[in-house]
Scaffold this motif. Structure first.
Motif, PDB file in Angstrom:
ATOM      1  N   GLN A  14       0.804  -1.220   0.000  1.00 32.88           N
ATOM      2  CA  GLN A  14       0.000   0.000   0.000  1.00 32.88           C
ATOM      3  C   GLN A  14       0.841   1.276   0.000  1.00 32.88           C
ATOM      4  OE1 GLN A  14      -3.485  -0.146  -0.303  1.00 32.88           O
ATOM      5  NE2 GLN A  14      -2.864  -2.264  -0.704  1.00 32.88           N
ATOM      6  N   ALA A  15       2.127   1.174   0.325  1.00 25.34           N
ATOM      7  CA  ALA A  15       2.994   2.355   0.357  1.00 25.34           C
ATOM      8  C   ALA A  15       3.032   3.017  -1.026  1.00 25.34           C
ATOM      9  CB  ALA A  15       4.397   1.952   0.797  1.00 25.34           C
ATOM     10  N   PRO A  16       3.086   4.358  -1.094  1.00 30.32           N
ATOM     11  CA  PRO A  16       3.352   5.300   0.005  1.00 30.32           C
ATOM     12  C   PRO A  16       2.122   5.693   0.824  1.00 30.32           C
ATOM     13  CG  PRO A  16       3.176   6.506  -2.029  1.00 30.32           C
ATOM     14  CD  PRO A  16       3.032   5.051  -2.394  1.00 30.32           C
ATOM     15  N   HIS A  17       0.976   5.054   0.566  1.00 34.05           N
ATOM     16  CA  HIS A  17      -0.215   5.340   1.361  1.00 34.05           C
ATOM     17  C   HIS A  17      -0.157   4.588   2.688  1.00 34.05           C
ATOM     18  CE1 HIS A  17      -2.769   6.336  -2.472  1.00 34.05           C
ATOM     19  NE2 HIS A  17      -1.760   7.171  -2.280  1.00 34.05           N
ATOM     20  N   GLU A  18      -0.791   5.151   3.703  1.00 35.81           N
ATOM     21  CA  GLU A  18      -0.961   4.419   4.951  1.00 35.81           C
ATOM     22  C   GLU A  18      -1.999   3.327   4.727  1.00 35.81           C
ATOM     23  OE1 GLU A  18      -1.701   6.596   8.507  1.00 35.81           O
ATOM     24  OE2 GLU A  18      -0.027   7.987   8.217  1.00 35.81           O
ATOM     25  N   MET A  19      -1.699   2.138   5.187  1.00 42.09           N
ATOM     26  CA  MET A  19      -2.678   1.059   5.102  1.00 42.09           C
ATOM     27  C   MET A  19      -3.452   1.009   6.412  1.00 42.09           C
ATOM     28  SD  MET A  19      -2.228  -1.777   7.165  1.00 42.09           S
ATOM     29  CE  MET A  19      -0.952  -2.671   8.058  1.00 42.09           C
ATOM     30  N   CYS A  20      -4.577   0.293   6.405  1.00 44.27           N
ATOM     31  CA  CYS A  20      -5.362   0.158   7.630  1.00 44.27           C
ATOM     32  C   CYS A  20      -6.164  -1.135   7.592  1.00 44.27           C
ATOM     33  CB  CYS A  20      -6.282   1.358   7.838  1.00 44.27           C
ATOM     34  SG  CYS A  20      -7.348   1.763   6.435  1.00 44.27           S
ATOM     35  N   GLY A  21      -6.568  -1.585   8.758  1.00 44.59           N
ATOM     36  CA  GLY A  21      -7.343  -2.811   8.859  1.00 44.59           C
ATOM     37  C   GLY A  21      -7.523  -3.212  10.307  1.00 44.59           C
ATOM     38  N   PHE A  22      -7.958  -4.434  10.516  1.00 44.71           N
ATOM     39  CA  PHE A  22      -8.204  -4.943  11.860  1.00 44.71           C
ATOM     40  C   PHE A  22      -7.627  -6.348  12.001  1.00 44.71           C
ATOM     41  CE2 PHE A  22     -11.681  -1.981  11.019  1.00 44.71           C
ATOM     42  CZ  PHE A  22     -11.741  -1.233  12.187  1.00 44.71           C
ATOM     43  N   VAL A  23      -7.270  -6.702  13.217  1.00 44.69           N
ATOM     44  CA  VAL A  23      -6.980  -8.090  13.563  1.00 44.69           C
ATOM     45  C   VAL A  23      -8.152  -8.577  14.402  1.00 44.69           C
ATOM     46  CG1 VAL A  23      -5.450  -9.676  14.782  1.00 44.69           C
ATOM     47  CG2 VAL A  23      -4.491  -7.776  13.475  1.00 44.69           C
ATOM     48  N   VAL A  24      -8.746  -9.689  13.986  1.00 43.56           N
ATOM     49  CA  VAL A  24      -9.952 -10.190  14.644  1.00 43.56           C
ATOM     50  C   VAL A  24      -9.772 -11.658  15.024  1.00 43.56           C
ATOM     51  CG1 VAL A  24     -11.413  -8.600  13.340  1.00 43.56           C
ATOM     52  CG2 VAL A  24     -11.037 -10.927  12.470  1.00 43.56           C
ATOM     53  N   PHE A  25     -10.645 -12.120  15.914  1.00 40.66           N
ATOM     54  CA  PHE A  25     -10.784 -13.550  16.167  1.00 40.66           C
ATOM     55  C   PHE A  25     -11.826 -14.092  15.200  1.00 40.66           C
ATOM     56  CE2 PHE A  25      -9.094 -13.043  20.616  1.00 40.66           C
ATOM     57  CZ  PHE A  25      -8.056 -13.953  20.471  1.00 40.66           C
ATOM     58  N   ASP A  26     -11.462 -15.159  14.500  1.00 42.74           N
ATOM     59  CA  ASP A  26     -12.380 -15.773  13.543  1.00 42.74           C
ATOM     60  C   ASP A  26     -12.283 -17.288  13.699  1.00 42.74           C
ATOM     61  OD1 ASP A  26     -14.086 -16.310  11.446  1.00 42.74           O
ATOM     62  OD2 ASP A  26     -12.602 -15.930   9.878  1.00 42.74           O
ATOM     63  N   ARG A  31      -7.074 -13.330  12.597  1.00 45.23           N
ATOM     64  CA  ARG A  31      -7.132 -13.072  11.156  1.00 45.23           C
ATOM     65  C   ARG A  31      -7.005 -11.579  10.900  1.00 45.23           C
ATOM     66  NH1 ARG A  31     -12.542 -14.205   7.461  1.00 45.23           N
ATOM     67  NH2 ARG A  31     -11.758 -13.301   5.508  1.00 45.23           N
ATOM     68  N   PHE A  32      -6.266 -11.224   9.859  1.00 48.13           N
ATOM     69  CA  PHE A  32      -6.127  -9.824   9.465  1.00 48.13           C
ATOM     70  C   PHE A  32      -7.171  -9.481   8.415  1.00 48.13           C
ATOM     71  CE2 PHE A  32      -3.996  -6.745   6.462  1.00 48.13           C
ATOM     72  CZ  PHE A  32      -4.250  -5.618   7.242  1.00 48.13           C
ATOM     73  N   ILE A  33      -7.928  -8.425   8.667  1.00 45.78           N
ATOM     74  CA  ILE A  33      -8.941  -7.936   7.735  1.00 45.78           C
ATOM     75  C   ILE A  33      -8.471  -6.585   7.198  1.00 45.78           C
ATOM     76  CG2 ILE A  33     -11.355  -7.307   7.406  1.00 45.78           C
ATOM     77  CD1 ILE A  33     -10.959 -10.230   8.159  1.00 45.78           C
ATOM     78  N   ALA A  34      -8.070  -6.549   5.938  1.00 49.77           N
ATOM     79  CA  ALA A  34      -7.619  -5.298   5.326  1.00 49.77           C
ATOM     80  C   ALA A  34      -8.816  -4.419   4.995  1.00 49.77           C
ATOM     81  CB  ALA A  34      -6.817  -5.590   4.066  1.00 49.77           C
ATOM     82  N   CYS A  35      -8.635  -3.113   5.149  1.00 47.75           N
ATOM     83  CA  CYS A  35      -9.685  -2.145   4.830  1.00 47.75           C
ATOM     84  C   CYS A  35      -9.135  -1.106   3.856  1.00 47.75           C
ATOM     85  CB  CYS A  35     -10.175  -1.433   6.093  1.00 47.75           C
ATOM     86  SG  CYS A  35     -10.919  -2.513   7.330  1.00 47.75           S
ATOM     87  N   ASP A  36     -10.025  -0.516   3.074  1.00 52.35           N
ATOM     88  CA  ASP A  36      -9.616   0.579   2.197  1.00 52.35           C
ATOM     89  C   ASP A  36      -9.378   1.830   3.031  1.00 52.35           C
ATOM     90  OD1 ASP A  36      -9.817  -0.945  -0.110  1.00 52.35           O
ATOM     91  OD2 ASP A  36     -11.924  -0.415  -0.424  1.00 52.35           O
ATOM     92  N   ASN A  37      -8.309   2.542   2.712  1.00 50.35           N
ATOM     93  CA  ASN A  37      -8.045   3.834   3.335  1.00 50.35           C
ATOM     94  C   ASN A  37      -8.774   4.895   2.516  1.00 50.35           C
ATOM     95  OD1 ASN A  37      -7.087   6.207   4.395  1.00 50.35           O
ATOM     96  ND2 ASN A  37      -4.918   5.664   4.261  1.00 50.35           N
ATOM     97  N   ILE A  38      -9.852   5.435   3.067  1.00 49.91           N
ATOM     98  CA  ILE A  38     -10.678   6.384   2.314  1.00 49.91           C
ATOM     99  C   ILE A  38     -10.321   7.837   2.618  1.00 49.91           C
ATOM    100  CG2 ILE A  38     -12.574   4.720   2.204  1.00 49.91           C
ATOM    101  CD1 ILE A  38     -14.015   6.442   4.354  1.00 49.91           C
TER     102      ILE A  38
END
Length: 246
Positions: A14-26, A31-38
């Motif tokens: 995702q660089a040079p943009h900051e990436m974002c997401g969550f780590v969840v229990f599944d 599990r890592f859930i990637a999200c769009d940086n809006i």
């Protein structure tokens, strides 16, 4: 590939943009859930869509919010820390191809005292965590100093601190050990620079004081983390700033 490496690799993509997401229990696994940086300027900050916040609530639990600093510091900015307070989550940060983990904590200023949970040592430990070094809980009993034990001093030595000579100047991040109504050093404060000390006494809120007068008189010793040059103590000042302005 393990979870942490997946997160680091995604941040690089995702660089040079900051990436974002969550780590969840599944299903009992993380599990890592990637999200769009809006965000309108994703190279400078991140924003997660409301729908993505809602979607992760369907999992078994949210462990952490994750984002990256492609060209920044490996510490949470004042804005990051303000948002972390609001989120109530641990935050994980990718910077310099490493994953840094920051526990969700109370602001350093204005804490209510709770022995062994929100006391003087907890304050110093949390400040160091923000700076990049998360120490384990020190092993001490409720009335250790009344028994003449050196629990705080022993813990500092165990986890990589060294006692300064009386002739050495203090610097941001030094631990000031004080002897308050006891035969041993039983109270810890964090030196902030500019003659300011952050500390937390029983029956008081955590606060900053001028390091002089009474506090100099009861000072037992000064301790410095041997690898302090690798830490980012600016994160502590960021936390104090956001607490004042909130």
């Amino acid at each position: 590939m393990n979870l942490e490496q997946k997160i680091i690799d995604y941040a690089k993509q995702q660089a040079p943009h900051e990436m974002c997401g969550f780590v969840v229990f599944d299903g009992g696994k993380m599990r890592f859930i990637a999200c769009d940086n809006i965000a309108s300027e994703p190279e400078h900050y991140f924003e997660i869509a409301t729908d993505d916040w809602l979607k992760v609530q369907a999992y078994d639990g949210v462990i952490a919010l994750v984002h990256s600093h492609p060209d920044g510091e490996p510490a949470l900015s004042a804005a990051d820390q303000q948002m972390q307070l609001q989120s109530g989550l641990d935050w994980w940060l990718v910077c310099d191809s490493k994953l840094h983990k920051f526990r969700h904590i109370q602001p350093l200023l204005g804490r209510t005292f709770v022995n062994q949970a929100a006391d003087c040592l907890s304050l110093c430990r949390d400040a160091y965590m923000l700076s990049g070094q998360d120490f384990p809980q020190f092993d001490y009993t409720f009335d250790w100093y009344e028994k003449g034990e050196q629990s705080y001093i022993d813990g500092l030595a165990k986890y990589g601190f060294e006692r300064l000579a009386d002739s050495q100047d203090l610097q941001l991040g030094d631990i000031v050990m004080m002897q308050v109504g006891s035969s041993v050093a039983n109270h810890a404060g964090l030196y902030l620079g500019d003659q300011l000390l952050l500390h937390h006494s029983p029956n008081q809120l955590s606060r900053r004081v001028i390091y002089g007068g009474y506090y100099l008189q009861v000072t037992h010793s000064i301790w410095r983390y041997k690898q302090c040059s690798q830490l980012n103590f600016t994160a502590i000042l960021n936390n104090l700033s956001l607490t004042i302005n909130r």
